[in-house]
Design an enzyme around this catalytic site. Structure first.
Site, PDB file in Angstrom:
ATOM      1  N   GLY A 113       0.813  -1.211   0.000  1.00  0.00           N
ATOM      2  CA  GLY A 113       0.000   0.000   0.000  1.00  0.00           C
ATOM      3  C   GLY A 113       0.843   1.256   0.000  1.00  0.00           C
ATOM      4  N   ARG A 114       2.105   1.102   0.392  1.00  0.00           N
ATOM      5  CA  ARG A 114       2.998   2.268   0.367  1.00  0.00           C
ATOM      6  C   ARG A 114       4.435   1.847   0.078  1.00  0.00           C
ATOM      7  NH1 ARG A 114       3.958   4.002   6.572  1.00  0.00           N
ATOM      8  NH2 ARG A 114       3.750   1.954   7.512  1.00  0.00           N
ATOM      9  N   LYS A 134       9.821   2.586   0.580  1.00  0.00           N
ATOM     10  CA  LYS A 134       8.676   2.519   1.495  1.00  0.00           C
ATOM     11  C   LYS A 134       8.270   3.948   1.843  1.00  0.00           C
ATOM     12  CE  LYS A 134       7.179   0.394   5.835  1.00  0.00           C
ATOM     13  NZ  LYS A 134       7.571  -0.547   6.884  1.00  0.00           N
ATOM     14  N   ASP A 146      -2.732   6.637   3.022  1.00  0.00           N
ATOM     15  CA  ASP A 146      -2.180   7.648   2.116  1.00  0.00           C
ATOM     16  C   ASP A 146      -0.943   7.229   1.320  1.00  0.00           C
ATOM     17  OD1 ASP A 146      -0.346   7.582   4.140  1.00  0.00           O
ATOM     18  OD2 ASP A 146      -0.778   9.592   4.912  1.00  0.00           O
ATOM     19  N   ARG A 204      14.635  -0.032   0.868  1.00  0.00           N
ATOM     20  CA  ARG A 204      15.001  -1.318   1.450  1.00  0.00           C
ATOM     21  C   ARG A 204      15.548  -2.239   0.355  1.00  0.00           C
ATOM     22  NH1 ARG A 204       9.635  -2.974   4.903  1.00  0.00           N
ATOM     23  NH2 ARG A 204       8.602  -3.292   2.905  1.00  0.00           N
ATOM     24  N   ARG A 211       6.140 -12.494   0.603  1.00  0.00           N
ATOM     25  CA  ARG A 211       5.647 -12.817   1.949  1.00  0.00           C
ATOM     26  C   ARG A 211       4.758 -14.052   1.898  1.00  0.00           C
ATOM     27  NH1 ARG A 211       5.240  -7.244   3.935  1.00  0.00           N
ATOM     28  NH2 ARG A 211       6.563  -6.074   2.514  1.00  0.00           N
ATOM     29  N   ASP A 281       1.233 -11.347   6.455  1.00  0.00           N
ATOM     30  CA  ASP A 281       1.745 -10.463   5.401  1.00  0.00           C
ATOM     31  C   ASP A 281       3.077  -9.843   5.806  1.00  0.00           C
ATOM     32  OD1 ASP A 281      -0.257  -9.274   7.226  1.00  0.00           O
ATOM     33  OD2 ASP A 281       0.445  -7.392   6.393  1.00  0.00           O
ATOM     34  N   ASN A 282       3.490 -10.067   7.048  1.00  0.00           N
ATOM     35  CA  ASN A 282       4.788  -9.553   7.492  1.00  0.00           C
ATOM     36  C   ASN A 282       5.794 -10.684   7.700  1.00  0.00           C
ATOM     37  OD1 ASN A 282       3.871  -6.927   7.438  1.00  0.00           O
ATOM     38  ND2 ASN A 282       3.293  -6.897   9.594  1.00  0.00           N
ATOM     39  N   ASP A 291       9.458  -5.675   7.566  1.00  0.00           N
ATOM     40  CA  ASP A 291       8.426  -4.731   8.017  1.00  0.00           C
ATOM     41  C   ASP A 291       8.607  -4.322   9.473  1.00  0.00           C
ATOM     42  OD1 ASP A 291       7.440  -4.605   5.516  1.00  0.00           O
ATOM     43  OD2 ASP A 291       5.398  -5.205   6.011  1.00  0.00           O
TER      44      ASP A 291
HETATM   45  P1  AMP Z   1       1.701  -3.122   8.122  1.00  0.00           P
HETATM   46  O1  AMP Z   1       0.872  -3.014   9.351  1.00  0.00           O
HETATM   47  O2  AMP Z   1       2.712  -2.038   7.973  1.00  0.00           O
HETATM   48  O3  AMP Z   1       2.272  -4.466   7.907  1.00  0.00           O
HETATM   49  O4  AMP Z   1       0.698  -2.847   6.907  1.00  0.00           O
HETATM   50  C1  AMP Z   1      -0.432  -3.635   6.633  1.00  0.00           C
HETATM   51  C2  AMP Z   1      -0.989  -3.241   5.299  1.00  0.00           C
HETATM   52  O5  AMP Z   1      -1.343  -1.847   5.312  1.00  0.00           O
HETATM   53  C3  AMP Z   1      -0.039  -3.400   4.132  1.00  0.00           C
HETATM   54  O6  AMP Z   1      -0.820  -3.739   3.030  1.00  0.00           O
HETATM   55  C4  AMP Z   1       0.548  -2.024   3.977  1.00  0.00           C
HETATM   56  O7  AMP Z   1       1.021  -1.781   2.680  1.00  0.00           O
HETATM   57  C5  AMP Z   1      -0.652  -1.152   4.299  1.00  0.00           C
HETATM   58  N1  AMP Z   1      -0.281   0.173   4.797  1.00  0.00           N
HETATM   59  C6  AMP Z   1       0.267   0.483   5.994  1.00  0.00           C
HETATM   60  N2  AMP Z   1       0.437   1.801   6.107  1.00  0.00           N
HETATM   61  C7  AMP Z   1      -0.006   2.363   4.960  1.00  0.00           C
HETATM   62  C8  AMP Z   1      -0.104   3.689   4.449  1.00  0.00           C
HETATM   63  N3  AMP Z   1       0.272   4.739   5.157  1.00  0.00           N
HETATM   64  N4  AMP Z   1      -0.624   3.857   3.211  1.00  0.00           N
HETATM   65  C9  AMP Z   1      -1.036   2.809   2.478  1.00  0.00           C
HETATM   66  N5  AMP Z   1      -0.981   1.551   2.895  1.00  0.00           N
HETATM   67  C10 AMP Z   1      -0.475   1.321   4.112  1.00  0.00           C
HETATM   68 MG    MG Z   2       3.476  -5.033   6.489  1.00  0.00          MG
END
Ligand code: AMP
Ligand code: MG
Length: 546
Positions: A113-114, A134, A146, A204, A211, A281-282, A291
């Protein structure tokens, strides 16, 4: 004579070989509109341009994986590329499609997502290194968020990736930390207090960012052909020794992922690392720590501790649950691979073996932390358990305790009776690990006696191995780090950087290059967490908001 060192390559000479986008099906749409993306492994997407990128830090070691020298890292072009402002010819930017179980529940499509993969560099050794930004903007997988990242979390990811590498722990790497010159709104504790924070981008590196969730998404959706292509790609590119695709090779692939994942977890437990969000996913398919979010380092040894406030009730991902959770995650990966294998028994057998191996490897690791040459299955489990119990009787800094235990001379504990030479000294002088206690005035009655008994047992056990004091200390200091990225140290670096002074980042990066060395001039970084940091957000409390 050693071969002369080849000069570094320049940024423009990086050689790209984008196997992921070349060999796997991609999204036919190129729009960034947030959506469900089916039957494909990625979507092409361009990083978002930023107004005033500024390089706060880079890792020379990570750059050397790309054969980049210091001049390249210090060039304005480097900052432009790794902030997302400039693409090099040969790059093929894309976001990966994956799903995942979050806190035990299937969460459907997540995806990058980012995070935006720029492409894969082949270095002079023929190694493959995927580059990923990232915080470089929205993708079809951004859901309601965002696509951005803030300085505090990016700085934490940058430093911890490199610190983990230097500790000898499999991890994704961090090449650069760039601020964007833009502000990002964040509600740090999801309590309505929104703050504008400086935006940042980390680049990174990893051979692959695949994953568990990349496999799960296609499996859950019944996209078996795509799942097969992804498994074949993974085998061929990262596990070529497992042979050509077949149900047997997929089973072997699962076995190898289990083994690499277990080994990573044992390392985490050795150094007191808590990942904080072990959602599927991590979890890296290559057994890399990936992550870095609300992670933390154990200060007082407490298996129920997690820094992640989002998980404070269930404590699913607390320190002491990490092995169990990894096995649960592996069983989800087994489910995902099942359609390619068609038999439950081989997967079940591997999972059962993994449970047993996890226990064994954990005990062996604990024995090493104590300086034992060989693990004795008769005596050592009890010795280890008794110590882990002691460490919880009073708040005891894990890192300091093991490091200082190595200094304790054990001969006095071999003598019978309480009259041995140092037995009459007060604990603060008798035990070199005394500085590990956070509240020595509150040590419960009976503690010192229990400790004494344990030390006698330990001394007897070691005497049987014939390792002298120097050898034992050296062996212990190779597995028990002196310097880790204590939560409050990362926070001090963040405070400095947010106030315009990033110099602690470079200082900590340098310190953590040699985490097992004494570095007497850096003693201040080896001490206990100061009291001000006990309850301060960022030091003891973190959330997924980043
Ligand atoms: P995480 O908790 O960082 O492992 O993220 C879980 C999911 O949320 C993953 O698909 C990330 O890409 C997405 N994600 C986390 N933060 C953001 C952000 N600020 N904008 C878009 N996607 C995000
Ligand atoms: Mg993640």
């Amino acid at each position: 004579m050693a071969a002369p060192l080849k000069p570094s390559v320049t940024l423009d000479e990086l050689s790209f070989d984008n196997s992921y986008t070349r060999e796997l099906p991609g999204d036919p749409l190129s729009s960034n509109r947030r959506r469900q993306v089916s039957q494909v492994c990625y979507s092409r997407v361009r990083p978002r341009a930023v107004t005033a990128p500024c390089l706060l830090a880079y890792s020379a070691e990570a750059a050397s994986l790309l054969d980049l020298g210091l001049e390249s890292c210090r060039s304005p072009r480097f900052t432009e590329i790794f902030s997302g402002n400039l693409l090099l010819p040969g790059m093929d930017p894309h976001a990966m499609c994956y799903g995942g179980h979050q806190f035990g529940q299937w969460a459907g499509q997540l995806g990058d997502g980012r995070a935006i993969n720029l492409g894969e560099v082949i270095n002079r050794q023929g190694e493959r290194w995927a580059l990923q930004l990232k915080g470089a903007g929205a993708t079809p997988y951004s859901r309601t968020a965002d696509g951005l990242a803030v300085l505090r979390s990016s700085l934490r990811e940058f430093l911890c990736s490199e610190a983990m590498y230097q500790l000898g722990i499999p991890t994704t790497r961090a090449l650069s930390l760039v601020t964007t010159g833009e502000l990002v709104d964040r509600d740090m504790f999801y309590d309505g207090n929104i703050r504008e924070e400086p935006g940042a981008v980390v680049c990174r590196l990893a051979p692959s960012f695949l994953r568990f969730g990349n496999f799960q998404i296609h499996s859950v959706r019944g996209e078996t052909a795509v799942l097969g292509s992804l498994a074949d790609y993974t085998l061929k590119t990262f596990f070529p020794h497992l042979g050509t695709p077949s149900p047997r090779a997929y089973t072997e692939l699962f076995k190898e992922i289990c083994s690499q994942t277990l080994s990573m977890i044992i390392h985490w437990l050795r150094v007191g690392f808590v990942h904080g969000v072990m959602n599927t996913d991590n979890m890296s398919i290559l057994g890399l720590t990936i992550d870095y979010g609300p992670y933390g380092w154990l200060e007082g040894y407490d298996p129920t501790w997690t820094p992640n406030t989002t998980d404070r009730h269930g404590r699913r991902y607390c320190f002491g649950n990490q092995a169990r959770v990894a096995l649960w995650n592996l069983s989800q990966l087994a489910n995902a691979l099942y359609p390619l294998i068609g038999e439950v028994d081989p997967l079940q057998e591997i999972l059962e073996q993994s449970v047993a191996r996890m226990e064994q490897q954990h005990l062996h690791m604990q024995a090493k932390k104590l300086g034992l040459r060989h693990f004795d299955p008769k005596e050592d489990p009890e010795l280890i358990d008794a110590l882990l119990e002691l460490l919880q009787l009073t708040e005891t800094d894990m890192t300091i305790f093991y490091r200082k235990l190595a200094e304790l001379k054990l001969e006095p504990f071999l003598q019978a009776g309480p009259s041995s030479s140092s037995a009459t000294l007060p604990p603060a002088e008798r035990y070199p690990f005394y500085p590990a206690y956070y509240t020595p005035e509150q040590i419960p009655p009976g503690y010192w006696q229990q400790l004494e008994l344990w030390l006698r047992q330990y001394a007897r056990r070691l005497a049987g191995e014939g390792r002298n004091h120097q050898e034992r200390r050296a062996a212990m200091n190779r597995v028990n780090p002196k310097y880790v990225l204590r939560n409050y140290l990362a926070q001090l670096a963040i405070d400095g950087a947010e106030a315009g002074d990033p110099c602690l980042i470079a200082e900590l990066l340098q310190l953590l290059r040699s985490p097992y060395d004494e570095q007497p001039e850096q003693e201040q970084y080896a001490g206990k967490r100061p009291e001000w940091a006990r309850h301060r957000p960022g030091c003891s409390m973190l959330s997924c908001s980043s």
